[in-house]
Motif scaffolding. Structure first.
Motif, PDB file in Angstrom:
ATOM      1  N   MET A   1       2.949  -1.195  -9.483  1.00  0.00           N
ATOM      2  CA  MET A   1       3.821  -0.947  -8.357  1.00  0.00           C
ATOM      3  C   MET A   1       3.012  -0.643  -7.103  1.00  0.00           C
ATOM      4  N   TYR A   2       2.045   0.279  -7.185  1.00  0.00           N
ATOM      5  CA  TYR A   2       1.267   0.653  -6.000  1.00  0.00           C
ATOM      6  C   TYR A   2       0.397  -0.499  -5.514  1.00  0.00           C
ATOM      7  N   GLN A   3      -0.114  -1.283  -6.446  1.00  0.00           N
ATOM      8  CA  GLN A   3      -0.929  -2.428  -6.046  1.00  0.00           C
ATOM      9  C   GLN A   3      -0.082  -3.429  -5.256  1.00  0.00           C
ATOM     10  N   GLU A   4       1.122  -3.669  -5.719  1.00  0.00           N
ATOM     11  CA  GLU A   4       2.019  -4.592  -5.017  1.00  0.00           C
ATOM     12  C   GLU A   4       2.364  -4.056  -3.630  1.00  0.00           C
ATOM     13  N   MET A   5       2.635  -2.759  -3.534  1.00  0.00           N
ATOM     14  CA  MET A   5       2.939  -2.144  -2.242  1.00  0.00           C
ATOM     15  C   MET A   5       1.745  -2.266  -1.298  1.00  0.00           C
ATOM     16  N   TYR A   6       0.557  -2.009  -1.816  1.00  0.00           N
ATOM     17  CA  TYR A   6      -0.660  -2.104  -1.016  1.00  0.00           C
ATOM     18  C   TYR A   6      -0.867  -3.525  -0.513  1.00  0.00           C
ATOM     19  N   LEU A   7      -0.709  -4.505  -1.377  1.00  0.00           N
ATOM     20  CA  LEU A   7      -0.911  -5.899  -0.997  1.00  0.00           C
ATOM     21  C   LEU A   7       0.081  -6.342   0.076  1.00  0.00           C
ATOM     22  N   ILE A   8       1.324  -5.938  -0.067  1.00  0.00           N
ATOM     23  CA  ILE A   8       2.335  -6.262   0.946  1.00  0.00           C
ATOM     24  C   ILE A   8       1.946  -5.646   2.284  1.00  0.00           C
ATOM     25  N   LEU A   9       1.592  -4.369   2.264  1.00  0.00           N
ATOM     26  CA  LEU A   9       1.219  -3.671   3.488  1.00  0.00           C
ATOM     27  C   LEU A   9      -0.028  -4.288   4.113  1.00  0.00           C
ATOM     28  N   PHE A  10      -1.043  -4.541   3.309  1.00  0.00           N
ATOM     29  CA  PHE A  10      -2.287  -5.113   3.810  1.00  0.00           C
ATOM     30  C   PHE A  10      -2.047  -6.479   4.448  1.00  0.00           C
ATOM     31  N   ASN A  11      -1.286  -7.321   3.762  1.00  0.00           N
ATOM     32  CA  ASN A  11      -1.024  -8.665   4.280  1.00  0.00           C
ATOM     33  C   ASN A  11      -0.214  -8.637   5.575  1.00  0.00           C
ATOM     34  N   ARG A  12       0.768  -7.785   5.648  1.00  0.00           N
ATOM     35  CA  ARG A  12       1.584  -7.693   6.873  1.00  0.00           C
ATOM     36  C   ARG A  12       0.754  -7.174   8.034  1.00  0.00           C
ATOM     37  N   ILE A  13      -0.058  -6.152   7.797  1.00  0.00           N
ATOM     38  CA  ILE A  13      -0.909  -5.607   8.861  1.00  0.00           C
ATOM     39  C   ILE A  13      -1.917  -6.659   9.320  1.00  0.00           C
ATOM     40  N   THR A  14      -2.493  -7.380   8.393  1.00  0.00           N
ATOM     41  CA  THR A  14      -3.438  -8.448   8.738  1.00  0.00           C
ATOM     42  C   THR A  14      -2.762  -9.507   9.602  1.00  0.00           C
ATOM     43  N   ASN A  15      -1.562  -9.906   9.244  1.00  0.00           N
ATOM     44  CA  ASN A  15      -0.824 -10.897  10.036  1.00  0.00           C
ATOM     45  C   ASN A  15      -0.522 -10.381  11.440  1.00  0.00           C
ATOM     46  N   ILE A  16      -0.143  -9.133  11.546  1.00  0.00           N
ATOM     47  CA  ILE A  16       0.164  -8.548  12.848  1.00  0.00           C
ATOM     48  C   ILE A  16      -1.084  -8.486  13.720  1.00  0.00           C
ATOM     49  N   ILE A  17      -2.208  -8.099  13.143  1.00  0.00           N
ATOM     50  CA  ILE A  17      -3.465  -8.053  13.900  1.00  0.00           C
ATOM     51  C   ILE A  17      -3.828  -9.448  14.400  1.00  0.00           C
ATOM     52  N   GLU A  18      -3.686 -10.454  13.557  1.00  0.00           N
ATOM     53  CA  GLU A  18      -3.984 -11.828  13.966  1.00  0.00           C
ATOM     54  C   GLU A  18      -3.064 -12.274  15.092  1.00  0.00           C
ATOM     55  N   GLU A  19      -1.798 -11.899  15.015  1.00  0.00           N
ATOM     56  CA  GLU A  19      -0.840 -12.245  16.072  1.00  0.00           C
ATOM     57  C   GLU A  19      -1.208 -11.557  17.384  1.00  0.00           C
ATOM     58  N   LEU A  20      -1.587 -10.294  17.319  1.00  0.00           N
ATOM     59  CA  LEU A  20      -1.997  -9.574  18.526  1.00  0.00           C
ATOM     60  C   LEU A  20      -3.248 -10.198  19.148  1.00  0.00           C
ATOM     61  N   GLU A  21      -4.179 -10.626  18.318  1.00  0.00           N
ATOM     62  CA  GLU A  21      -5.386 -11.279  18.831  1.00  0.00           C
ATOM     63  C   GLU A  21      -5.040 -12.588  19.536  1.00  0.00           C
TER      64      GLU A  21
END
Length: 54
Positions: A1-21
């Motif tokens: 469960m925590y691994q899935e939550m972490y992966l979702i959070l990590f991927n969304r944050i990465t996408n947002i950072i790329e969009e901001l760049e």
């Protein structure tokens, strides 16, 4: 469960950072391609709108 939550959070944050760049690159290109007069006018308007001093 925590691994899935972490992966979702990590991927969304990465996408947002790329969009901001990408947004930053587009904004910088607009600034670079603007004439000197446009930059001065827009800068003055931004200071007026925000109440910041030049």
């Amino acid at each position: 469960m925590y691994q899935e939550m972490y992966l979702i959070l990590f991927n969304r944050i990465t996408n947002i950072i790329e969009e901001l760049e990408e947004i930053q690159r587009e904004s910088e290109a607009l600034y670079i391609n603007a004439s000197e007069g446009e930059r001065i006018k827009n800068k003055a308007e931004a200071y007026k709108e925000t109440g910041l001093r030049q």
